[in-house]
Design a protein around this motif. Structure first.
Motif, PDB file in Angstrom:
ATOM      1  N   SER A  54     -20.183  25.394 -14.638  1.00  0.00           N
ATOM      2  CA  SER A  54     -19.834  23.996 -14.387  1.00  0.00           C
ATOM      3  C   SER A  54     -21.044  23.070 -14.359  1.00  0.00           C
ATOM      4  O   SER A  54     -20.958  21.912 -14.753  1.00  0.00           O
ATOM      5  N   LEU A 104      -9.583  22.375 -15.541  1.00  0.00           N
ATOM      6  CA  LEU A 104     -10.556  23.399 -15.173  1.00  0.00           C
ATOM      7  C   LEU A 104      -9.928  24.360 -14.187  1.00  0.00           C
ATOM      8  O   LEU A 104      -9.235  23.932 -13.255  1.00  0.00           O
ATOM      9  N   ALA A 124     -18.753  18.278  -9.159  1.00  0.00           N
ATOM     10  CA  ALA A 124     -19.051  19.701  -8.987  1.00  0.00           C
ATOM     11  C   ALA A 124     -20.410  19.789  -8.324  1.00  0.00           C
ATOM     12  O   ALA A 124     -21.412  19.343  -8.885  1.00  0.00           O
ATOM     13  N   VAL A 168     -16.383  28.578 -14.544  1.00  0.00           N
ATOM     14  CA  VAL A 168     -15.080  27.936 -14.672  1.00  0.00           C
ATOM     15  C   VAL A 168     -14.504  28.242 -16.055  1.00  0.00           C
ATOM     16  O   VAL A 168     -15.219  28.656 -16.969  1.00  0.00           O
ATOM     17  N   GLY A 218     -12.373  26.079 -18.889  1.00  0.00           N
ATOM     18  CA  GLY A 218     -11.995  24.699 -19.155  1.00  0.00           C
ATOM     19  C   GLY A 218     -11.257  24.514 -20.458  1.00  0.00           C
ATOM     20  O   GLY A 218     -11.416  25.300 -21.400  1.00  0.00           O
ATOM     21  N   MET A 221     -15.752  21.663  -5.811  1.00  0.00           N
ATOM     22  CA  MET A 221     -15.189  20.739  -6.798  1.00  0.00           C
ATOM     23  C   MET A 221     -14.109  19.884  -6.156  1.00  0.00           C
ATOM     24  O   MET A 221     -13.400  20.342  -5.263  1.00  0.00           O
ATOM     25  N   GLY A 254     -17.541  23.048 -20.078  1.00  0.00           N
ATOM     26  CA  GLY A 254     -17.912  22.835 -18.693  1.00  0.00           C
ATOM     27  C   GLY A 254     -17.146  21.705 -18.049  1.00  0.00           C
ATOM     28  O   GLY A 254     -16.083  21.303 -18.486  1.00  0.00           O
ATOM     29  N   VAL A 255     -17.728  21.114 -17.026  1.00  0.00           N
ATOM     30  CA  VAL A 255     -17.031  20.097 -16.251  1.00  0.00           C
ATOM     31  C   VAL A 255     -16.787  18.818 -17.035  1.00  0.00           C
ATOM     32  O   VAL A 255     -15.779  18.156 -16.871  1.00  0.00           O
TER      33      VAL A 255
END
Length: 301
Positions: free
Chosen positions: A41, A55, A72, A78, A80, A126, A298-299
Motif C-alpha cells: 500500500s 482494496l 494508509a 493489499v 487492489g 487504513m 496499490g492505494v
C-alpha cells in the motif's frame, strides 16, 4: 465545486509511472479494468476524482470513489482493483506520500487545543472518508503548481502542509496523527511490520517481535490485528507469497527454489498456499504473469 478542474489537471499531468514534478505528489490515470492484483500500500493519502478503487486488507474491504479519500498509515500487503474504468472515462486520482516527520512537525507547531483529542483504541492502518471542500481546494491548488514552475519550489511545501493539516484535523485524523507520535501504538506496530518485512523468510516467535516492539504479547496481538487486519503470522505469509510472485515473474521455471527462498521448506505447502492466494498454482500463474502487463494496484486510485 472544483471537480471539473481537478479532473482536467489530473488528466493533463498524468505520467505512466505516476510521478510528478513535485516530490511526493502522485497522479494516477487508468483507462482499462484489470483483475484484482496484490501490491504494497505504501503510506499515502489518495483522493479519487473519477472512477473508483477497491482494496482488500486481510478480511477488510475498502472502496472509495469520486470525492472520497483513503489514508494508509502503514505499508501493508493489499489486493487492489480499479472499478468503473473505461477508455473514455479513465480512473483519475491524486496521491500524497505521508511522511512521519511532516506529521510530527505539524503536531508540534499546532497551538494548545488546536489538535483534536486522541480517540480511544488503536486506529486501523487504513480508512476512507468523504473529502471536505477545503481538502479538495488544497489539492487543486497543488496541481495548479505543476503549470507554474516558478512558484513550485516556494509554494508546494506550504500547500503540502495544508493538505496534511486538513487530513490530520479531519474525520480520519487519528490514523494519520499516530504516524507522527513516536510512542503511538500504530508506530509500535509499524516497527514490527518493518521487521517482519525485512525478515519474512525467517521463522520467528511472536513473543520476540512483541518484545522488540515494546508491548506485551497480548497487547501486541490485539494492536497488530487492529492495525493490519491480520495476525503476525498471516502478515508474514502475505509478504512471502507476494515476494514469491515477483520472483516467479522472472524465474518461472524455479518454483521449488523460489518457495525455499521465501521461507517454505515444504513445496506442497507453498503450492497450496500460493494457489489459495492467487487462484492458480505457481507455475501456471508465472506463465500468466509473463503475458500480462498489470496496472499498479496499490492505494492510489
Amino acid at each position: 465545486m472544483c471537480f471539473e478542474e481537478l479532473r482536467t489537471l489530473l488528466a493533463r499531468h498524468a505520467r505512466p509511472d505516476w510521478t510528478t514534478a513535485i516530490d511526493g505528489v502522485l497522479i494516477s490515470k487508468v483507462d482499462r479494468p484489470d483483475p484484482p492484483a496484490p501490491s504494497m500500500s505504501g503510506t499515502v493519502l489518495a483522493v479519487i476524482a473519477q472512477g473508483a478503487k477497491r482494496l482488500a486488507l486481510g478480511d477488510r474491504v475498502y472502496e472509495y470513489g469520486p470525492g472520497q479519500y483513503l489514508v494508509a498509515s502503514v505499508d501493508l500487503p493489499v489486493t487492489g482493483q480499479f472499478l468503473r474504468v473505461e477508455p473514455e472515462q479513465p480512473a483519475l486520482g491524486f496521491g500524497l506520500t505521508l511522511e512521519p516527520s511532516a506529521v510530527a512537525e505539524l503536531l508540534l507547531r499546532a497551538g494548545p487545543g488546536d489538535n483534536p483529542r486522541p480517540g480511544g483504541g488503536t486506529p486501523s492502518a487504513m480508512a476512507v472518508s468523504d473529502a471536505s471542500p477545503a481538502l479538495l481546494d488544497a489539492v487543486v491548488r497543488m496541481l495548479r503548481l505543476l503549470d507554474e514552475p516558478r512558484d513550485r519550489a516556494v509554494l508546494a511545501p506550504l500547500v503540502k502542509r495544508e493538505i496534511l493539516w486538513r487530513v490530520i484535523t479531519g474525520e480520519q485524523g487519528a490514523t494519520v496523527r499516530q504516524l507522527g507520535l513516536a510512542d503511538s501504538r500504530l508506530n509500535h506496530v509499524s516497527r514490527a511490520v518493518g521487521w517482519i518485512r525485512e525478515h519474512y523468510a525467517e521463522p520467528f516467535l511472536v513473543e520476540d517481535v512483541a518484545r522488540m516492539s515494546g508491548m506485551s504479547v497480548s497487547a501486541f496481538y490485539r494492536n497488530f490485528q487492529a492495525v493490519t487486519a491480520m495476525s503476525p503470522i498471516q502478515f508474514q505469509k502475505q509478504i512471502r507469497l507476494q515476494e514469491a510472485r515477483l520472483l516467479l515473474a522472472t524465474h518461472p521455471g524455479e518454483v521449488t527454489g523460489v518457495g525455499r527462498r521465501v521461507g517454505y521448506d515444504n513445496p506442497s505447502q507453498f503450492s497450496r498456499e500460493y494457489r489459495r492466494q492467487f487462484g492458480a498454482p505457481p507455475s501456471r500463474d508465472a506463465a500468466r504473469l509473463r503475458d500480462t502487463v498489470r496496472t499498479p494496484a496499490g492505494v492510489l486510485p
